[in-house]
Scaffold this active site. Structure first.
Site, PDB file in Angstrom:
ATOM      1  N   ASP A   1     -25.312 -61.592  48.468  1.00 53.57           N
ATOM      2  CA  ASP A   1     -24.615 -62.895  48.160  1.00 53.57           C
ATOM      3  C   ASP A   1     -25.641 -63.972  47.515  1.00 53.57           C
ATOM      4  OD1 ASP A   1     -25.304 -64.573  50.306  1.00 53.57           O
ATOM      5  OD2 ASP A   1     -23.454 -63.947  51.235  1.00 53.57           O
TER       6      ASP A   1
ATOM      7  N   LYS B   1     -20.077 -61.932  45.118  1.00 56.95           N
ATOM      8  CA  LYS B   1     -18.860 -61.615  45.859  1.00 56.95           C
ATOM      9  C   LYS B   1     -17.965 -62.692  46.051  1.00 56.95           C
ATOM     10  CE  LYS B   1     -20.573 -62.176  50.581  1.00 56.95           C
ATOM     11  NZ  LYS B   1     -21.228 -61.523  51.679  1.00 56.95           N
TER      12      LYS B   1
ATOM     13  N   ARG C   1     -14.428 -63.767  48.711  1.00 59.68           N
ATOM     14  CA  ARG C   1     -13.469 -63.105  49.954  1.00 59.68           C
ATOM     15  C   ARG C   1     -12.111 -63.771  49.489  1.00 59.68           C
ATOM     16  NH1 ARG C   1     -16.250 -61.883  54.213  1.00 59.68           N
ATOM     17  NH2 ARG C   1     -18.281 -62.498  54.626  1.00 59.68           N
TER      18      ARG C   1
ATOM     19  N   ASP D   1     -30.215 -58.979  55.810  1.00 57.21           N
ATOM     20  CA  ASP D   1     -29.403 -59.723  56.346  1.00 57.21           C
ATOM     21  C   ASP D   1     -29.806 -60.268  57.696  1.00 57.21           C
ATOM     22  OD1 ASP D   1     -27.305 -61.647  56.247  1.00 57.21           O
ATOM     23  OD2 ASP D   1     -25.760 -60.253  55.594  1.00 57.21           O
TER      24      ASP D   1
ATOM     25  N   THR E   1     -19.160 -56.754  62.760  1.00 57.81           N
ATOM     26  CA  THR E   1     -18.191 -55.492  62.598  1.00 57.81           C
ATOM     27  C   THR E   1     -18.398 -54.577  61.589  1.00 57.81           C
ATOM     28  OG1 THR E   1     -16.648 -56.509  61.101  1.00 57.81           O
ATOM     29  CG2 THR E   1     -16.424 -56.901  63.290  1.00 57.81           C
TER      30      THR E   1
ATOM     31  N   GLY F   1     -17.875 -54.654  58.350  1.00 59.38           N
ATOM     32  CA  GLY F   1     -16.896 -54.606  57.360  1.00 59.38           C
ATOM     33  C   GLY F   1     -17.647 -55.135  56.130  1.00 59.38           C
ATOM     34  N   THR F   2     -18.203 -56.190  55.858  1.00 62.66           N
ATOM     35  CA  THR F   2     -18.841 -56.718  54.741  1.00 62.66           C
ATOM     36  C   THR F   2     -19.781 -56.049  54.024  1.00 62.66           C
ATOM     37  OG1 THR F   2     -18.126 -59.001  55.347  1.00 62.66           O
ATOM     38  CG2 THR F   2     -19.843 -58.787  53.650  1.00 62.66           C
TER      39      THR F   2
END
Length: 176
Positions: free
Chosen positions: A30, A53, A55, A80, A85, A87-88
């Protein structure tokens, strides 16, 4: 930029440099990650692309709206500070695949890997998730597509340089 994000730049870059990938592009997940990923791109002599991106909704679902830069036919590496988790980052990987990226890798400083992270990574179109051991990573989580790199050598060199009143910052600057 927090120093914890900078401390693993030499470790992660060395790993990807040794792969000698052609057609490499560094991708920021991002706009907020662009500054950090620019440092990686400079060290890897690669162009930078940025994912735009959003949300959506209460469940925080990520939608990639556009890609700034060229990823089509390129080998992409995203960097990063942490993965929780998964997911992103896996949604970002899928978006890069949809935009024509060839092989996709990620380099992460802190691998928390909770919940379904390992399963998501294994099922995603990512070649490898490269993480460091700045936080304890259980051995059962570093299998398949997850590669663990040690920070021990870099930290010990930094401690030695501090003890001898030598430059620590030179550890983080690319040598010509």
């Amino acid at each position: 930029m927090p120093s914890d994000q900078l401390l693993t730049v030499p470790i992660l870059c060395k790993y990807f440099e040794e792969m000698e990938m052609e057609n490499l592009v560094v991708v920021a997940g991002d706009v907020g990650r662009a500054k950090l990923n620019r440092k990686y791109a400079e060290r890897l002599n690669a162009p930078l692309a940025i994912l735009d991106k959003r949300r959506e909704g209460d469940d925080e679902t990520v939608e990639v709206v556009s890609v700034i830069g060229d990823v089509d036919g390129k080998n992409a590496v995203m960097f990063d500070d942490e993965i929780l988790t998964g997911g992103t980052i896996m949604e970002l990987v899928r978006a890069l695949k949809d935009k024509g990226a060839n092989k996709i890798y990620a380099g992460i400083t802190h691998a928390l890997l909770s919940g379904p992270a390992v399963e998501l990574i294994e099922d995603a179109p990512i070649e490898e998730l490269v993480v460091t051991n700045t936080v304890p990573v259980p051995p059962e989580k570093t299998k398949g597509k997850i590669k663990l790199l040690s920070v021990a050598e870099l930290f010990s060199e930094a401690i030695k340089r501090i003890h001898h009143s030598e430059s620590v910052s030179s550890l983080f600057v690319k040598r010509a």
